[in-house]
Design an enzyme around this catalytic site. Sequence first.
Site, PDB file in Angstrom:
ATOM      1  N   ARG A 140       0.728  -1.435   0.028  1.00  0.00           N
ATOM      2  CA  ARG A 140      -0.013   0.023  -0.078  1.00  0.00           C
ATOM      3  C   ARG A 140       0.898   1.413   0.018  1.00  0.00           C
ATOM      4  O   ARG A 140       2.012   1.268   0.578  1.00  0.00           O
ATOM      5  CB  ARG A 140      -1.095  -0.043   1.254  1.00  0.00           C
ATOM      6  CG  ARG A 140      -0.180   0.214   2.804  1.00  0.00           C
ATOM      7  CD  ARG A 140       0.150   1.326   2.880  1.00  0.00           C
ATOM      8  NE  ARG A 140       0.550   1.627   4.745  1.00  0.00           N
ATOM      9  CZ  ARG A 140       1.216   2.485   5.014  1.00  0.00           C
ATOM     10  NH1 ARG A 140       1.920   3.169   4.455  1.00  0.00           N
ATOM     11  NH2 ARG A 140       1.207   2.361   6.394  1.00  0.00           N
ATOM     12  N   GLU A 239      -6.782   7.779   7.796  1.00  0.00           N
ATOM     13  CA  GLU A 239      -5.794   8.338   8.347  1.00  0.00           C
ATOM     14  C   GLU A 239      -5.230   9.464   7.133  1.00  0.00           C
ATOM     15  O   GLU A 239      -4.842  10.505   7.445  1.00  0.00           O
ATOM     16  CB  GLU A 239      -4.591   7.704   8.813  1.00  0.00           C
ATOM     17  CG  GLU A 239      -3.192   8.150   9.380  1.00  0.00           C
ATOM     18  CD  GLU A 239      -2.433   7.249   9.864  1.00  0.00           C
ATOM     19  OE1 GLU A 239      -2.642   6.130  10.579  1.00  0.00           O
ATOM     20  OE2 GLU A 239      -1.160   7.551   9.799  1.00  0.00           O
ATOM     21  N   ARG A 243      -5.426   5.844   0.671  1.00  0.00           N
ATOM     22  CA  ARG A 243      -4.472   5.064   0.954  1.00  0.00           C
ATOM     23  C   ARG A 243      -4.796   3.957  -0.105  1.00  0.00           C
ATOM     24  O   ARG A 243      -5.912   3.410  -0.109  1.00  0.00           O
ATOM     25  CB  ARG A 243      -4.731   4.195   2.326  1.00  0.00           C
ATOM     26  CG  ARG A 243      -4.262   4.683   3.619  1.00  0.00           C
ATOM     27  CD  ARG A 243      -2.658   4.442   3.667  1.00  0.00           C
ATOM     28  NE  ARG A 243      -2.107   5.314   4.740  1.00  0.00           N
ATOM     29  CZ  ARG A 243      -1.911   4.801   6.061  1.00  0.00           C
ATOM     30  NH1 ARG A 243      -2.271   3.482   6.328  1.00  0.00           N
ATOM     31  NH2 ARG A 243      -1.388   5.566   6.883  1.00  0.00           N
ATOM     32  N   THR A 287       5.727   8.790   9.412  1.00  0.00           N
ATOM     33  CA  THR A 287       6.559   7.507   9.119  1.00  0.00           C
ATOM     34  C   THR A 287       5.918   7.291   7.973  1.00  0.00           C
ATOM     35  O   THR A 287       6.285   6.208   7.044  1.00  0.00           O
ATOM     36  CB  THR A 287       5.955   6.387  10.211  1.00  0.00           C
ATOM     37  OG1 THR A 287       4.426   6.315  10.077  1.00  0.00           O
ATOM     38  CG2 THR A 287       6.308   6.423  11.592  1.00  0.00           C
ATOM     39  N   ARG A 294       4.152   0.684   2.384  1.00  0.00           N
ATOM     40  CA  ARG A 294       4.237  -0.603   3.368  1.00  0.00           C
ATOM     41  C   ARG A 294       4.061  -1.815   2.445  1.00  0.00           C
ATOM     42  O   ARG A 294       2.947  -1.942   1.897  1.00  0.00           O
ATOM     43  CB  ARG A 294       3.476  -0.432   4.543  1.00  0.00           C
ATOM     44  CG  ARG A 294       3.969  -1.251   5.690  1.00  0.00           C
ATOM     45  CD  ARG A 294       3.034  -0.913   6.816  1.00  0.00           C
ATOM     46  NE  ARG A 294       1.846  -1.691   6.916  1.00  0.00           N
ATOM     47  CZ  ARG A 294       1.456  -3.042   7.371  1.00  0.00           C
ATOM     48  NH1 ARG A 294       2.571  -3.698   7.704  1.00  0.00           N
ATOM     49  NH2 ARG A 294       0.326  -3.405   7.410  1.00  0.00           N
ATOM     50  N   ARG A 323       4.002  -6.541  12.762  1.00  0.00           N
ATOM     51  CA  ARG A 323       2.588  -6.045  13.389  1.00  0.00           C
ATOM     52  C   ARG A 323       1.721  -7.410  13.701  1.00  0.00           C
ATOM     53  O   ARG A 323       2.072  -8.507  12.939  1.00  0.00           O
ATOM     54  CB  ARG A 323       1.874  -5.163  12.337  1.00  0.00           C
ATOM     55  CG  ARG A 323       2.564  -3.859  12.115  1.00  0.00           C
ATOM     56  CD  ARG A 323       1.887  -3.143  11.288  1.00  0.00           C
ATOM     57  NE  ARG A 323       2.560  -1.745  11.256  1.00  0.00           N
ATOM     58  CZ  ARG A 323       1.983  -0.654  10.376  1.00  0.00           C
ATOM     59  NH1 ARG A 323       0.980  -0.759   9.789  1.00  0.00           N
ATOM     60  NH2 ARG A 323       2.649   0.444  10.484  1.00  0.00           N
ATOM     61  N   GLU A 328      -1.702  -2.890  12.517  1.00  0.00           N
ATOM     62  CA  GLU A 328      -1.171  -2.082  13.587  1.00  0.00           C
ATOM     63  C   GLU A 328      -1.996  -2.183  14.896  1.00  0.00           C
ATOM     64  O   GLU A 328      -3.110  -2.074  15.026  1.00  0.00           O
ATOM     65  CB  GLU A 328      -1.045  -0.617  13.245  1.00  0.00           C
ATOM     66  CG  GLU A 328       0.141   0.157  13.979  1.00  0.00           C
ATOM     67  CD  GLU A 328       0.035   1.591  13.362  1.00  0.00           C
ATOM     68  OE1 GLU A 328      -0.945   1.973  12.829  1.00  0.00           O
ATOM     69  OE2 GLU A 328       1.066   2.254  13.693  1.00  0.00           O
TER      70      GLU A 328
HETATM   71  P1  ADP Z   1      -1.768  -0.032   7.128  1.00  0.00           P
HETATM   72  O1  ADP Z   1      -0.972  -1.238   6.320  1.00  0.00           O
HETATM   73  O2  ADP Z   1      -2.578   0.867   6.145  1.00  0.00           O
HETATM   74  O3  ADP Z   1      -0.664   0.850   7.728  1.00  0.00           O
HETATM   75  P2  ADP Z   1      -2.793  -1.561   9.127  1.00  0.00           P
HETATM   76  O4  ADP Z   1      -1.323  -2.011   9.689  1.00  0.00           O
HETATM   77  O5  ADP Z   1      -3.738  -1.234  10.198  1.00  0.00           O
HETATM   78  O6  ADP Z   1      -2.632  -0.325   8.141  1.00  0.00           O
HETATM   79  O7  ADP Z   1      -3.334  -2.686   8.269  1.00  0.00           O
HETATM   80  C1  ADP Z   1      -4.547  -2.563   7.642  1.00  0.00           C
HETATM   81  C2  ADP Z   1      -5.105  -3.871   7.326  1.00  0.00           C
HETATM   82  O8  ADP Z   1      -4.468  -4.590   6.238  1.00  0.00           O
HETATM   83  C3  ADP Z   1      -5.367  -4.948   8.467  1.00  0.00           C
HETATM   84  O9  ADP Z   1      -6.742  -5.417   8.191  1.00  0.00           O
HETATM   85  C4  ADP Z   1      -4.244  -5.831   8.117  1.00  0.00           C
HETATM   86  O10 ADP Z   1      -4.571  -7.212   8.795  1.00  0.00           O
HETATM   87  C5  ADP Z   1      -4.116  -5.902   6.674  1.00  0.00           C
HETATM   88  N1  ADP Z   1      -3.012  -6.475   6.024  1.00  0.00           N
HETATM   89  C6  ADP Z   1      -1.806  -6.006   6.022  1.00  0.00           C
HETATM   90  N2  ADP Z   1      -0.983  -6.837   5.543  1.00  0.00           N
HETATM   91  C7  ADP Z   1      -1.573  -7.714   5.040  1.00  0.00           C
HETATM   92  C8  ADP Z   1      -1.408  -8.838   4.094  1.00  0.00           C
HETATM   93  N3  ADP Z   1      -0.071  -9.169   3.825  1.00  0.00           N
HETATM   94  N4  ADP Z   1      -2.334  -9.728   3.960  1.00  0.00           N
HETATM   95  C9  ADP Z   1      -3.477  -9.397   4.267  1.00  0.00           C
HETATM   96  N5  ADP Z   1      -4.147  -8.512   4.923  1.00  0.00           N
HETATM   97  C10 ADP Z   1      -2.748  -7.563   5.259  1.00  0.00           C
HETATM   98  N1  ARG Z   2       0.591   7.560  16.341  1.00  0.00           N
HETATM   99  C1  ARG Z   2       0.981   6.153  16.529  1.00  0.00           C
HETATM  100  C2  ARG Z   2       1.978   6.022  17.507  1.00  0.00           C
HETATM  101  O1  ARG Z   2       2.766   7.167  17.644  1.00  0.00           O
HETATM  102  C3  ARG Z   2       1.299   5.419  15.239  1.00  0.00           C
HETATM  103  C4  ARG Z   2       2.195   5.860  14.534  1.00  0.00           C
HETATM  104  C5  ARG Z   2       2.656   4.961  13.151  1.00  0.00           C
HETATM  105  N2  ARG Z   2       1.295   4.523  12.658  1.00  0.00           N
HETATM  106  C6  ARG Z   2       0.598   5.217  11.843  1.00  0.00           C
HETATM  107  N3  ARG Z   2      -0.389   4.478  11.657  1.00  0.00           N
HETATM  108  N4  ARG Z   2       0.791   6.377  11.422  1.00  0.00           N
HETATM  109  O2  ARG Z   2       2.405   5.302  18.137  1.00  0.00           O
END
Ligand code: ADP
Ligand code: ARG
Length: 374
Positions: A140, A239, A243, A287, A294, A323, A328
């Site tokens: 993403r 956020e 995205r 970040t 990511r 994660r 997250e």
């Molecule tokens: P972001 O990746 O946008 O920073 P999150 O860590 O909250 O946000 O992840 C968002 C969603 O994407 C969550 O439901 C997470 O489980 C899912 N996700 C992340 N990586 C994968 C993956 N490799 N396969 C399937 N789902 C994923």
């Molecule tokens: N603001 C949160 C922290 O400082 C998350 C930081 C990184 N993650 C994010 N989704 N931007 O712990």
Amino acid sequence: MGCTIKCDNICCGKSHAHPDVVKQLNCKFRLLRLSGSPSLLNKHLTPERFQVLKWKKTNYGMTLLDCAQTAFENPDSSVGLYAACPESYDVFGDLFDEVIMEYHGDFKKSFIHPPMDWGDASELQNIDPDGKYVISTRVRTARSLKGYPFNPGLTEDQYLEIEDKVVDALTRLEGDLKGQYVGLINMTPDEIEKMINDHILYKEGDRFLNAARAYRFWPEGRGYFYNPDKTFIVWVNEEDHMRIISLQEGGNLAEVYQRLADAVTDLSYCLEFEKHERFGYLSMCPTNIGTGIRASVHIKLPNISEDMEKLKEVAKVLNLQIRGTGGEHTESQGGVLDISNKRRLGITEIEVIREMNNGIQQLIAMEKSGGITM
Ligand code: ADP
Ligand code: ARG
């Protein structure tokens, strides 16, 4: 009201934070220092910096309070700082520079983010050709529309305006990127929960975003776009303004990455994204600037995840981040980990993917050999 602050500019109400804001900042800053917060904000917002930055205000009307309130309300933040608008990166630059330098692996003040380069996806192989470890792969990126503040500064009208512009661009996509947009306002709580559990939709109510005033007017202007296969998804006004997400089952990183590159390229014909001369693409969280990428796998590594602390140390050396299964701030379920690149700035898009790919390959090699070898 008369200006009580001696400054070179005309009036503190216009070019400086209002004295009431400064009063609040003084109080919250004192409490944060006492809390011993481990956040990057607490580390880098030294009393000297605070004395200068507390008076500043951007042309979007954003102050240090708008950027740091997440850490004031959540001392356990790891970063604790959000940009309230694009200008925050410069107006509060003394602070952002330090936080960015530490998060993105020593991105020094003299460094400039390289030009966008998606490279050639065909150099990538399937991360897990036997399908033994990787459950799914997701890449993403974050994008902000030019000329708007980020969540802490958006008005209700601006949320709707951004939604309109993004949806208009999304409906022009062709081929396997073609899909439909659904506003959260038109979804039932059960539908939302299902989409969150299927890893398609964002979670609601993140306390770090909440403290940053990111949920005002919710669910107005919020929604998501998806293609029929649910391999291409765009989150709107969570956020970040956008995205952009590509995901599928298995370890075919080349396919997932190429889909994202195509989507971002197509969308950039219709939308102008906010870009900084040093930091590349801007987003609300420091970040997520630069490439904003990511790239993660959902992966099971039963041998080497027995000692999670050790695995986290190895991940750090490989510039990876671990994660939980739900993303997250969640825990791992059924042994499924989300492992991704940590830095997104200072290297190109294809370099981000290579870094993630190399790191995951090394972890799989360790898993096969039965233990951590670093
Ligand atoms: P972001 O990746 O946008 O920073 P999150 O860590 O909250 O946000 O992840 C968002 C969603 O994407 C969550 O439901 C997470 O489980 C899912 N996700 C992340 N990586 C994968 C993956 N490799 N396969 C399937 N789902 C994923
Ligand atoms: N603001 C949160 C922290 O400082 C998350 C930081 C990184 N993650 C994010 N989704 N931007 O712990």
